[in-house]
Scaffold this motif. Structure first.
Motif, PDB file in Angstrom:
ATOM      1  N   THR A  96      -7.627  -6.964   0.087  1.00  0.00           N
ATOM      2  CA  THR A  96      -7.655  -6.231  -1.410  1.00  0.00           C
ATOM      3  C   THR A  96      -7.656  -7.032  -2.530  1.00  0.00           C
ATOM      4  O   THR A  96      -8.483  -7.035  -3.388  1.00  0.00           O
ATOM      5  N   SER A 153     -11.148  -9.391  -2.695  1.00  0.00           N
ATOM      6  CA  SER A 153     -12.086  -8.302  -3.056  1.00  0.00           C
ATOM      7  C   SER A 153     -12.131  -7.764  -4.543  1.00  0.00           C
ATOM      8  O   SER A 153     -13.228  -7.048  -4.931  1.00  0.00           O
ATOM      9  N   ASN A 198     -11.588  -3.992  -5.065  1.00  0.00           N
ATOM     10  CA  ASN A 198     -13.115  -3.148  -4.665  1.00  0.00           C
ATOM     11  C   ASN A 198     -12.278  -1.817  -4.349  1.00  0.00           C
ATOM     12  O   ASN A 198     -11.598  -1.727  -3.282  1.00  0.00           O
ATOM     13  N   PRO A 199     -12.592  -0.517  -4.910  1.00  0.00           N
ATOM     14  CA  PRO A 199     -12.288   0.696  -4.389  1.00  0.00           C
ATOM     15  C   PRO A 199     -12.664   0.946  -3.125  1.00  0.00           C
ATOM     16  O   PRO A 199     -11.842   1.883  -2.366  1.00  0.00           O
ATOM     17  N   TRP A 200     -13.679   0.711  -2.647  1.00  0.00           N
ATOM     18  CA  TRP A 200     -14.117   0.840  -1.374  1.00  0.00           C
ATOM     19  C   TRP A 200     -13.379   0.283  -0.335  1.00  0.00           C
ATOM     20  O   TRP A 200     -13.213   0.520   0.719  1.00  0.00           O
ATOM     21  N   ILE A 201     -12.502  -0.906  -0.745  1.00  0.00           N
ATOM     22  CA  ILE A 201     -11.561  -1.474   0.103  1.00  0.00           C
ATOM     23  C   ILE A 201     -10.228  -0.892  -0.005  1.00  0.00           C
ATOM     24  O   ILE A 201      -9.382  -0.783   0.900  1.00  0.00           O
ATOM     25  N   LEU A 249      -9.182   1.942  -1.362  1.00  0.00           N
ATOM     26  CA  LEU A 249      -8.561   3.395  -0.880  1.00  0.00           C
ATOM     27  C   LEU A 249      -8.501   3.300   0.637  1.00  0.00           C
ATOM     28  O   LEU A 249      -7.323   3.856   0.975  1.00  0.00           O
ATOM     29  N   PRO A 250      -9.110   2.737   1.557  1.00  0.00           N
ATOM     30  CA  PRO A 250      -9.048   3.074   2.886  1.00  0.00           C
ATOM     31  C   PRO A 250      -7.623   1.932   3.353  1.00  0.00           C
ATOM     32  O   PRO A 250      -6.888   2.586   4.208  1.00  0.00           O
ATOM     33  N   LEU A 265     -20.396  -5.156   4.588  1.00  0.00           N
ATOM     34  CA  LEU A 265     -20.705  -3.775   4.695  1.00  0.00           C
ATOM     35  C   LEU A 265     -20.362  -3.195   5.958  1.00  0.00           C
ATOM     36  O   LEU A 265     -19.643  -2.181   5.983  1.00  0.00           O
ATOM     37  N   THR A 315     -16.445  -3.066   5.788  1.00  0.00           N
ATOM     38  CA  THR A 315     -16.015  -1.964   4.823  1.00  0.00           C
ATOM     39  C   THR A 315     -16.088  -0.419   5.793  1.00  0.00           C
ATOM     40  O   THR A 315     -15.472   0.069   5.824  1.00  0.00           O
ATOM     41  N   ILE A 316     -17.250  -0.496   6.486  1.00  0.00           N
ATOM     42  CA  ILE A 316     -17.626   0.826   7.218  1.00  0.00           C
ATOM     43  C   ILE A 316     -16.392   0.959   8.399  1.00  0.00           C
ATOM     44  O   ILE A 316     -15.774   2.011   8.455  1.00  0.00           O
ATOM     45  N   TRP A 319     -13.130   1.886   6.730  1.00  0.00           N
ATOM     46  CA  TRP A 319     -13.230   3.348   6.598  1.00  0.00           C
ATOM     47  C   TRP A 319     -12.896   4.220   8.058  1.00  0.00           C
ATOM     48  O   TRP A 319     -12.134   5.365   8.017  1.00  0.00           O
TER      49      TRP A 319
END
Length: 222
Positions: free
Chosen positions: A84, A87, A90-93, A95-96, A189, A192-193, A196
């Motif tokens: 975190t 990164s 980064n909100p995509w990192i 949040l999960p 990518l 990140t997927i 999540w």
């Protein structure tokens, strides 16, 4: 406590957890990323081996049963803090990662509250899947950091226009910049997927444990 091979592996994995963060204090990137990635993967592999050896060699113990999930959580939590941070929040990192951290704290609190009845929250197959998803996603995201900083090293001192020309194919790509950039983007990518997916599985197991614990959380009639 017996110093069996499974217990030794578990203790080593517990000590490896802060080691992932320490790599970034003593080494420059991308070497820190490489060392953290290797240390994390080796520690994650021992998670499978210590359980397998304990079952096959009949070396299961209360100490191992207690420490194994603690070591797993320490590895995941510390690694997520590092990822975190690098990164750039980064909100995509973020949040999960927040979902995963919240669940781990929440379930640990439930187990502490239940005390002698905490066996109600025994590790499920879904919980093992979420741990695997967490560790795989973290390893992939660490590899993204490796590619990112190897790319940064090779373009250091280059003119921005020259970098763009190389990536567009106008200038020969002798430093394999395009491949490094592609590898960094793909691993970030995919990582990140997977993170999540891990967060979803983590939330599901958290809800499952909460549902099982609810009968023990009700106040007794006065």
């Amino acid at each position: 406590m017996r110093w069996t091979i499974p217990n030794i592996l578990t203790v080593l994995r517990l000590f490896a957890a802060p080691g992932v963060a320490i790599m970034f204090l003593f080494f420059a990137r991308p070497w820190a990323d490489w060392f953290a990635l290797i240390l994390f993967i080796v520690a994650a592999v021992t998670d499978w081996f210590d359980g397998y050896i304990a079952r096959e060699w009949n070396q299961e113990s209360r100490f191992g049963a207690m420490l194994d999930p603690i070591a797993d959580k320490a590895m995941v939590v510390i690694a997520l803090l590092v990822i975190t941070g690098f990164s750039g929040m980064n909100p995509w990192i973020l949040l999960p990662a927040t979902v995963i951290l919240f669940r781990e704290v929440f379930v640990s609190g439930l187990r502490e509250f239940l005390g002698a009845t905490s066996s109600t929250l025994a590790v499920t197959r879904l919980a093992k899947w979420k741990t695997t998803a967490q560790m795989v996603s973290i390893a992939v995201l660490f590899s993204a950091g490796v590619f990112e900083h190897h790319f940064a090293e090779r373009v250091h001192g280059m003119d921005v226009a020259l970098v763009k020309a190389i990536l567009s194919g106008e200038v020969a790509d002798d430093l394999n910049l395009a491949q490094l950039l592609w590898a960094e983007q793909i691993t970030f990518l995919v990582g990140t997927i997977l993170l999540w997916v891990a967060a979803l599985l983590t939330a599901m197991t958290g809800w499952d444990y909460f549902t099982k614990a609810r009968p023990y959380l009700k106040d007794r009639p006065s």
